[in-house]
Design a protein around this motif. Structure first.
Motif, PDB file in Angstrom:
ATOM      1  N   ASP A   1       0.792  -1.224   0.000  1.00 58.33           N
ATOM      2  CA  ASP A   1       0.000   0.000   0.000  1.00 58.33           C
ATOM      3  C   ASP A   1       0.832   1.286   0.000  1.00 58.33           C
ATOM      4  O   ASP A   1       0.314   2.366   0.241  1.00 58.33           O
ATOM      5  N   TRP A   2       2.128   1.188  -0.292  1.00 60.67           N
ATOM      6  CA  TRP A   2       2.938   2.396  -0.396  1.00 60.67           C
ATOM      7  C   TRP A   2       2.497   3.209  -1.604  1.00 60.67           C
ATOM      8  O   TRP A   2       2.211   2.665  -2.667  1.00 60.67           O
ATOM      9  N   THR A   3       2.548   4.509  -1.442  1.00 62.46           N
ATOM     10  CA  THR A   3       2.315   5.385  -2.585  1.00 62.46           C
ATOM     11  C   THR A   3       3.639   5.506  -3.349  1.00 62.46           C
ATOM     12  O   THR A   3       4.713   5.221  -2.785  1.00 62.46           O
TER      13      THR A   3
ATOM     14  N   GLU B   1       5.180   8.130  -3.914  1.00 64.76           N
ATOM     15  CA  GLU B   1       5.973   9.102  -3.165  1.00 64.76           C
ATOM     16  C   GLU B   1       6.685   8.448  -1.985  1.00 64.76           C
ATOM     17  O   GLU B   1       7.839   8.763  -1.690  1.00 64.76           O
ATOM     18  N   GLN B   2       6.006   7.533  -1.305  1.00 63.59           N
ATOM     19  CA  GLN B   2       6.636   6.815  -0.194  1.00 63.59           C
ATOM     20  C   GLN B   2       7.767   5.919  -0.702  1.00 63.59           C
ATOM     21  O   GLN B   2       8.844   5.865  -0.092  1.00 63.59           O
ATOM     22  N   ALA B   3       7.523   5.245  -1.784  1.00 61.97           N
ATOM     23  CA  ALA B   3       8.563   4.387  -2.359  1.00 61.97           C
ATOM     24  C   ALA B   3       9.772   5.224  -2.770  1.00 61.97           C
ATOM     25  O   ALA B   3      10.920   4.820  -2.545  1.00 61.97           O
TER      26      ALA B   3
ATOM     27  N   ALA C   1      10.708   8.086  -1.476  1.00 56.67           N
ATOM     28  CA  ALA C   1      11.378   8.558  -0.264  1.00 56.67           C
ATOM     29  C   ALA C   1      12.306   7.483   0.299  1.00 56.67           C
ATOM     30  O   ALA C   1      13.447   7.768   0.677  1.00 56.67           O
ATOM     31  N   VAL C   2      11.849   6.238   0.334  1.00 54.74           N
ATOM     32  CA  VAL C   2      12.684   5.141   0.826  1.00 54.74           C
ATOM     33  C   VAL C   2      13.859   4.908  -0.115  1.00 54.74           C
ATOM     34  O   VAL C   2      15.000   4.722   0.321  1.00 54.74           O
TER      35      VAL C   2
ATOM     36  N   GLU D   1      15.330   7.082  -2.076  1.00 57.03           N
ATOM     37  CA  GLU D   1      16.305   8.165  -1.913  1.00 57.03           C
ATOM     38  C   GLU D   1      17.083   8.024  -0.602  1.00 57.03           C
ATOM     39  O   GLU D   1      18.280   8.288  -0.565  1.00 57.03           O
TER      40      GLU D   1
END
Length: 58
Positions: free
Chosen positions: A8-10, A12-14, A16-17, A19
């Protein structure tokens, strides 16, 4: 050790991780470059053994 990513990661979350991990990798490389190079060379170098007289040449 397997690691399972949440479904369920967006994006943007993926990102961020991704980076964060990329930045960590750069810091680790800068700090341990010589030691990592030597260790990787040691681990990946072919095994050198002295052939016995009856060993085939291959």
């Amino acid at each position: 050790m397997p690691f399972v990513l949440p479904d369920d990661w967006t994006p943007e979350q993926a990102l961020a991780v991704f980076e964060l991990l990329d930045d960590m990798l750069d810091v680790i490389r800068q700090h341990y470059a010589c030691q990592l190079h030597a260790l990787l060379f040691e681990q990946r170098a072919p095994d050198c053994h002295t052939p016995k007289p009856n060993d085939p040449p291959f």
